[in-house]
Design an enzyme around this catalytic site. Structure first.
Site, short mmCIF file in Angstrom:
data_model
loop_
_atom_site.label_atom_id
_atom_site.label_comp_id
_atom_site.label_asym_id
_atom_site.label_seq_id
_atom_site.Cartn_x
_atom_site.Cartn_y
_atom_site.Cartn_z
N HIS A 182 9.22 -9.07 5.94
CA HIS A 182 8.80 -7.05 5.37
C HIS A 182 9.89 -6.70 6.83
O HIS A 182 10.71 -6.75 7.52
CB HIS A 182 8.19 -6.95 6.01
CG HIS A 182 7.48 -6.27 5.63
ND1 HIS A 182 7.55 -4.71 5.88
CD2 HIS A 182 6.56 -5.62 4.26
CE1 HIS A 182 6.79 -3.82 5.32
NE2 HIS A 182 5.88 -4.67 4.20
N TYR B 40 1.87 4.71 1.26
CA TYR B 40 2.08 5.14 2.66
C TYR B 40 1.02 6.62 2.88
O TYR B 40 0.93 6.95 1.68
CB TYR B 40 3.54 6.45 3.09
CG TYR B 40 5.01 5.51 2.88
CD1 TYR B 40 4.67 4.50 3.60
CD2 TYR B 40 5.94 5.99 2.02
CE1 TYR B 40 5.77 3.95 3.62
CE2 TYR B 40 7.01 5.73 2.38
CZ TYR B 40 6.89 4.23 3.25
OH TYR B 40 8.34 3.14 3.17
N ASP C 254 0.61 -1.54 -0.05
CA ASP C 254 0.72 -0.38 0.20
C ASP C 254 0.41 0.85 0.37
O ASP C 254 1.79 1.10 0.27
CB ASP C 254 -0.98 -0.28 1.59
CG ASP C 254 -2.59 0.46 1.53
OD1 ASP C 254 -2.50 -0.24 -0.12
OD2 ASP C 254 -2.97 0.58 2.32
N PHE D 82 8.02 2.15 -0.28
CA PHE D 82 8.76 2.23 0.17
C PHE D 82 9.87 3.03 0.19
O PHE D 82 10.38 4.44 0.94
CB PHE D 82 9.92 1.22 0.20
CG PHE D 82 9.15 -0.18 0.73
CD1 PHE D 82 8.71 -0.65 2.24
CD2 PHE D 82 9.57 -1.08 -0.29
CE1 PHE D 82 8.42 -1.66 2.39
CE2 PHE D 82 9.02 -3.02 -0.10
CZ PHE D 82 8.07 -3.11 1.47
#
Length: 221
Positions: free
Chosen positions: A187, A67, A65, A78
């Site tokens: 992750h 931010y 998703d 990221f």
């Protein structure tokens, strides 16, 4: 909205643009952006494709998703805009990078330099409502981004897919061509990293080694 996608992608994406689900998705996104605060900026929704052209792809990193905090998302998974504090996951990515390849800690959280070198930084969902994680999931974005991964799998050779965390690992079923490489780890979020599932994966040096094995230039991370 889709007219600003780089030309190199259009032959591969046009079949998706023509499908009913995608037209419904664009209608949903347009309504959300008109009535809610959403991220990234509408001009950056397809930033991953504009900064990494189809012909240049050699590495794919899959996020979940964008931010959802103010000013963070810029259309690259990221990655954050210049001057924005690094979120915890990105901090851990950079810590591993420093330990792995010995570079200095990056001065910016904007990963555009990676994208320009052929690293596709793609989220499964390309938009989100402000402060509501996952709010644009299951509206069609996942169908679209799965189609992209499948297209890369089919049309490209020797691509390195970095699957970080359980969500990204589910995309492994889309990567069927034997010439590709898949590297998996936990992750980079604190929850996973602090349990020992992220640090020490050495994905950055492993990626460059694999690239050089197939005659491609290493990424300057």
């Amino acid at each position: 909205m889709i007219t600003n996608i780089h030309e190199s992608w259009k032959p591969y994406l046009q079949p998706e643009f023509d499908k009913t689900y995608f037209k419904d998705l664009l209608g949903f996104v347009e309504k959300e952006y008109n009535n809610q605060i959403c991220y990234p900026k509408s001009t950056e929704i397809f930033n991953a494709f504009n900064q990494c052209h189809f012909n240049d792809i050699k590495v794919v990193i899959i996020g979940q998703d964008p931010y959802h905090g103010v000013g963070q998302a810029n259309g690259l998974c990221f990655s954050v805009n210049e001057g924005v504090k690094n979120p915890p996951s990105l901090t851990n990515i950079f810590k591993e990078l420093v330990d792995d390849v010995g570079v200095s800690y990056p001065k910016t959280g904007n990963l555009i330099s990676w994208a320009e070198q052929g690293v596709l930084l793609i989220n499964a969902t390309l938009t989100v409502r402000a402060h509501e994680a996952g709010s644009h999931q299951k509206q069609g974005w996942e169908v679209f981004t799965d189609a992209i991964i499948s297209t890369i799998n089919k049309e490209k050779e020797h691509v390195i897919f970095l699957l970080w965390g359980g969500f990204a690992k589910k995309k492994k079923k889309l990567i069927t061509k034997k010439t590709h490489f898949v590297l998996e780890t936990g992750h980079p979020s604190p929850l996973s990293a602090n349990r020992g599932y992220w640090f020490g994966n050495k994905h950055f040096s492993k990626t460059n080694s694999l690239l050089q094995q197939v005659g491609l230039s290493a990424v300057v991370w």
